[in-house]
Motif scaffolding. Structure first.
Motif, PDB file in Angstrom:
ATOM      1  N   SER A 115       0.862  -1.187   0.000  1.00 53.01           N
ATOM      2  CA  SER A 115       0.000   0.000   0.000  1.00 53.01           C
ATOM      3  C   SER A 115       0.891   1.227   0.000  1.00 53.01           C
ATOM      4  CB  SER A 115      -0.913   0.044   1.234  1.00 53.01           C
ATOM      5  OG  SER A 115      -1.844  -1.014   1.233  1.00 53.01           O
ATOM      6  N   LYS A 116       0.350   2.323  -0.497  1.00 51.37           N
ATOM      7  CA  LYS A 116       1.063   3.595  -0.478  1.00 51.37           C
ATOM      8  C   LYS A 116       0.263   4.561   0.385  1.00 51.37           C
ATOM      9  CE  LYS A 116       3.109   6.998  -3.656  1.00 51.37           C
ATOM     10  NZ  LYS A 116       4.494   6.881  -3.193  1.00 51.37           N
ATOM     11  N   LEU A 117       0.972   5.288   1.232  1.00 50.48           N
ATOM     12  CA  LEU A 117       0.336   6.247   2.133  1.00 50.48           C
ATOM     13  C   LEU A 117       1.037   7.590   2.029  1.00 50.48           C
ATOM     14  CD1 LEU A 117      -1.282   7.258   4.658  1.00 50.48           C
ATOM     15  CD2 LEU A 117       0.484   6.175   6.070  1.00 50.48           C
ATOM     16  N   ILE A 118       0.260   8.643   1.868  1.00 53.57           N
ATOM     17  CA  ILE A 118       0.791  10.004   1.960  1.00 53.57           C
ATOM     18  C   ILE A 118       0.149  10.650   3.189  1.00 53.57           C
ATOM     19  CG2 ILE A 118       1.087  12.239   0.842  1.00 53.57           C
ATOM     20  CD1 ILE A 118       2.524   9.985  -0.610  1.00 53.57           C
ATOM     21  N   ILE A 127      -7.454  16.588  12.057  1.00 47.34           N
ATOM     22  CA  ILE A 127      -8.347  17.180  11.052  1.00 47.34           C
ATOM     23  C   ILE A 127      -7.780  17.079   9.644  1.00 47.34           C
ATOM     24  CG2 ILE A 127      -7.424  19.540  11.103  1.00 47.34           C
ATOM     25  CD1 ILE A 127     -10.384  20.502  11.155  1.00 47.34           C
ATOM     26  N   GLY A 128      -6.669  16.382   9.453  1.00 44.19           N
ATOM     27  CA  GLY A 128      -6.042  16.292   8.143  1.00 44.19           C
ATOM     28  C   GLY A 128      -6.537  15.114   7.333  1.00 44.19           C
ATOM     29  N   THR A 129      -5.903  14.940   6.177  1.00 44.57           N
ATOM     30  CA  THR A 129      -6.254  13.878   5.236  1.00 44.57           C
ATOM     31  C   THR A 129      -5.092  12.913   5.068  1.00 44.57           C
ATOM     32  OG1 THR A 129      -7.735  15.355   4.013  1.00 44.57           O
ATOM     33  CG2 THR A 129      -6.972  13.384   2.865  1.00 44.57           C
ATOM     34  N   SER A 130      -5.393  11.629   5.072  1.00 42.92           N
ATOM     35  CA  SER A 130      -4.429  10.586   4.745  1.00 42.92           C
ATOM     36  C   SER A 130      -4.783  10.026   3.373  1.00 42.92           C
ATOM     37  CB  SER A 130      -4.458   9.454   5.783  1.00 42.92           C
ATOM     38  OG  SER A 130      -4.095   9.922   7.057  1.00 42.92           O
ATOM     39  N   LEU A 131      -3.866  10.136   2.419  1.00 43.73           N
ATOM     40  CA  LEU A 131      -4.084   9.592   1.081  1.00 43.73           C
ATOM     41  C   LEU A 131      -3.580   8.154   1.040  1.00 43.73           C
ATOM     42  CD1 LEU A 131      -2.796  12.565  -1.104  1.00 43.73           C
ATOM     43  CD2 LEU A 131      -5.161  12.081  -0.432  1.00 43.73           C
ATOM     44  N   VAL A 132      -4.381   7.257   0.488  1.00 47.88           N
ATOM     45  CA  VAL A 132      -4.039   5.836   0.466  1.00 47.88           C
ATOM     46  C   VAL A 132      -4.270   5.272  -0.923  1.00 47.88           C
ATOM     47  CG1 VAL A 132      -4.637   3.556   1.387  1.00 47.88           C
ATOM     48  CG2 VAL A 132      -4.593   5.526   2.914  1.00 47.88           C
ATOM     49  N   ASN A 133      -3.351   4.394  -1.333  1.00 48.70           N
ATOM     50  CA  ASN A 133      -3.558   3.605  -2.542  1.00 48.70           C
ATOM     51  C   ASN A 133      -3.146   2.173  -2.241  1.00 48.70           C
ATOM     52  OD1 ASN A 133      -2.029   2.507  -5.260  1.00 48.70           O
ATOM     53  ND2 ASN A 133      -3.944   3.557  -5.706  1.00 48.70           N
ATOM     54  N   THR A 144      -8.783  -2.765   5.194  1.00 49.72           N
ATOM     55  CA  THR A 144      -9.664  -2.278   6.256  1.00 49.72           C
ATOM     56  C   THR A 144      -8.871  -1.859   7.478  1.00 49.72           C
ATOM     57  OG1 THR A 144     -11.483  -3.671   5.490  1.00 49.72           O
ATOM     58  CG2 THR A 144     -11.588  -2.898   7.770  1.00 49.72           C
ATOM     59  N   TRP A 145      -7.866  -2.657   7.843  1.00 51.04           N
ATOM     60  CA  TRP A 145      -7.064  -2.309   9.017  1.00 51.04           C
ATOM     61  C   TRP A 145      -6.397  -0.947   8.833  1.00 51.04           C
ATOM     62  CZ3 TRP A 145      -2.045  -0.849   9.705  1.00 51.04           C
ATOM     63  CH2 TRP A 145      -1.659  -0.666  11.045  1.00 51.04           C
ATOM     64  N   LEU A 146      -5.752  -0.745   7.681  1.00 50.12           N
ATOM     65  CA  LEU A 146      -5.040   0.517   7.465  1.00 50.12           C
ATOM     66  C   LEU A 146      -6.012   1.686   7.404  1.00 50.12           C
ATOM     67  CD1 LEU A 146      -2.393   2.003   6.974  1.00 50.12           C
ATOM     68  CD2 LEU A 146      -2.649   1.527   4.523  1.00 50.12           C
ATOM     69  N   ASN A 147      -7.079   1.543   6.648  1.00 50.42           N
ATOM     70  CA  ASN A 147      -8.041   2.642   6.523  1.00 50.42           C
ATOM     71  C   ASN A 147      -8.688   2.986   7.861  1.00 50.42           C
ATOM     72  OD1 ASN A 147      -7.419   2.471   3.835  1.00 50.42           O
ATOM     73  ND2 ASN A 147      -9.484   2.002   3.130  1.00 50.42           N
ATOM     74  N   ASP A 148      -9.015   1.959   8.649  1.00 50.41           N
ATOM     75  CA  ASP A 148      -9.640   2.205   9.953  1.00 50.41           C
ATOM     76  C   ASP A 148      -8.662   2.838  10.936  1.00 50.41           C
ATOM     77  OD1 ASP A 148     -11.991   1.174   9.003  1.00 50.41           O
ATOM     78  OD2 ASP A 148     -11.901  -0.703  10.145  1.00 50.41           O
ATOM     79  N   ALA A 149      -7.411   2.360  10.918  1.00 50.47           N
ATOM     80  CA  ALA A 149      -6.402   2.907  11.835  1.00 50.47           C
ATOM     81  C   ALA A 149      -6.146   4.378  11.526  1.00 50.47           C
ATOM     82  CB  ALA A 149      -5.108   2.107  11.737  1.00 50.47           C
ATOM     83  N   LEU A 150      -5.994   4.711  10.252  1.00 48.85           N
ATOM     84  CA  LEU A 150      -5.785   6.107   9.864  1.00 48.85           C
ATOM     85  C   LEU A 150      -7.050   6.935  10.085  1.00 48.85           C
ATOM     86  CD1 LEU A 150      -3.884   5.464   6.510  1.00 48.85           C
ATOM     87  CD2 LEU A 150      -2.855   6.328   8.626  1.00 48.85           C
ATOM     88  N   GLY A 151      -8.193   6.303   9.876  1.00 53.15           N
ATOM     89  CA  GLY A 151      -9.466   7.002  10.031  1.00 53.15           C
ATOM     90  C   GLY A 151      -9.781   7.390  11.458  1.00 53.15           C
ATOM     91  N   ALA A 152      -9.051   6.821  12.420  1.00 57.64           N
ATOM     92  CA  ALA A 152      -9.271   7.189  13.823  1.00 57.64           C
ATOM     93  C   ALA A 152      -8.812   8.615  14.119  1.00 57.64           C
ATOM     94  CB  ALA A 152      -8.528   6.207  14.730  1.00 57.64           C
ATOM     95  N   SER A 154      -7.883  10.910  11.130  1.00 55.99           N
ATOM     96  CA  SER A 154      -7.812  11.687   9.893  1.00 55.99           C
ATOM     97  C   SER A 154      -8.930  11.251   8.952  1.00 55.99           C
ATOM     98  CB  SER A 154      -6.451  11.489   9.208  1.00 55.99           C
ATOM     99  OG  SER A 154      -6.315  10.147   8.718  1.00 55.99           O
ATOM    100  N   SER A 155      -9.117  12.038   7.897  1.00 55.80           N
ATOM    101  CA  SER A 155     -10.009  11.632   6.816  1.00 55.80           C
ATOM    102  C   SER A 155      -9.188  10.823   5.823  1.00 55.80           C
ATOM    103  CB  SER A 155     -10.611  12.859   6.117  1.00 55.80           C
ATOM    104  OG  SER A 155     -11.413  13.597   7.001  1.00 55.80           O
ATOM    105  N   VAL A 156      -9.645   9.620   5.515  1.00 55.08           N
ATOM    106  CA  VAL A 156      -8.911   8.745   4.603  1.00 55.08           C
ATOM    107  C   VAL A 156      -9.542   8.826   3.219  1.00 55.08           C
ATOM    108  CG1 VAL A 156      -8.180   6.374   4.135  1.00 55.08           C
ATOM    109  CG2 VAL A 156      -8.315   7.206   6.492  1.00 55.08           C
ATOM    110  N   ILE A 157      -8.720   9.144   2.233  1.00 53.39           N
ATOM    111  CA  ILE A 157      -9.192   9.191   0.845  1.00 53.39           C
ATOM    112  C   ILE A 157      -8.335   8.245   0.015  1.00 53.39           C
ATOM    113  CG2 ILE A 157      -9.556  10.613  -1.203  1.00 53.39           C
ATOM    114  CD1 ILE A 157      -9.981  13.007   0.579  1.00 53.39           C
TER     115      ILE A 157
END
Length: 277
Positions: A115-118, A127-133, A144-152, A154-157
């Motif tokens: 996965s790639k994360l910015i 209040i920021g955004t985590s970009l994920v691919n 799901t694990w990565l998106n949920d962990a970051l979503g705790a 930040s906003s995950v896009i």
């Protein structure tokens, strides 16, 4: 389950602290390796002594299910190559390096899940955004694990890889751009008045914070906020008109310059791939 970090700079420290503060991840479930011990690593270990400090990057890959690669772009592929034997099909590798694509990572091995994360500094205040691919090989559970962990915190896009460089300008880089723009606003106000720099900074920073709060909490868009504040024929409208006249060219050039810089990074990685493989 362990979560690993290879490289421990500002972003690795931010992610570690946010995971510990906002998810059910325990300090004992984190393992970190960095080539040279630094103050951030010492600080996190003092606060959370149960965090494991690994002696090698191999230890991290062997013990962690999810490993965040937080090294400089030209360090990513060599680290993976050194640990190729540990990159089995159940290992989830998350790279945060700009200019290094998932296809670049797959030159080392296609066995691991990538996965790639910015990340963004603004996520440190929730209040920021985590970009994920995610590569197609990443399991639904790992996504799901990565998106949920970051979503705790930040906003995950999820962003297609071809758009991730420009999206990085809008999330990871934009705090710097915004600060640079408003630093010039501060200096212009100082030149035009007897106000001190500290007074001007307080006024503008409070206005920025309030504007962000209006956008986040009262469903304003930029357009609707302009309409709310800028009365037709009024003083604010003069500044808005000037912005609409001058800023399009500025932002077009800004994105062109950053695109060229990303192209330079991509070329460096392509050249490195020719050398390594």
């Amino acid at each position: 389950m362990k979560v690993g970090f290879i490289g421990y700079g500002s972003m690795a420290d931010l992610l570690t602290r946010q995971f510990l503060a906002h998810t059910d991840l325990a300090p004992s479930e984190i393992i970190v390796y960095t080539r040279s011990e630094n103050e951030k690593l010492k600080d996190i270990h003092e606060v959370f002594p149960d965090v494991t400090i690994a002696k090698t990057s191999q230890e991290v890959f062997e013990q962690a299910v999810h490993t965040f690669l937080c090294v400089l772009p030209l360090g990513v592929l060599p680290v993976l190559l050194e640990n190729k034997q540990a990159l089995s099909s159940n290992k989830h590798v998350i790279s945060i390096a700009a200019g290094v694509s998932i296809n670049d990572l797959k030159h080392v091995t296609t066995d691991a899940q990538y996965s790639k994360l910015i990340p963004s500094l603004t996520t440190s205040v929730g209040i920021g955004t985590s970009l994920v691919n995610h590569d197609a090989s990443v399991s639904e559970a790992n996504q799901t694990w990565l998106n949920d962990a970051l979503g705790a915190f930040s906003s995950v896009i999820e962003v297609a890889e071809e758009d991730i460089d420009l999206a990085s300008d809008l999330t990871s880089s934009s705090p710097g751009f915004i600060a640079a723009i408003f630093e010039q606003f501060v200096q212009a106000a100082v030149r035009k008045s007897d106000l001190t720099e500290a007074e001007v900074f307080q006024m503008i920073s409070n206005s920025l914070a309030g504007t962000s709060k209006l956008l986040a909490e009262q469903d304003y868009t930029f357009h609707s906020l302009i309409k709310r504040v800028a009365t037709k024929g009024g003083i604010t409208a003069e500044g808005v008109a000037l912005s609409e006249d001058k800023l399009p060219a500025f932002f077009d050039e800004l994105l062109e310059r950053t695109e060229r810089k990303y192209d330079d990074h991509h070329k460096e990685i392509k050249d490195q791939i020719k050398t390594l493989f």
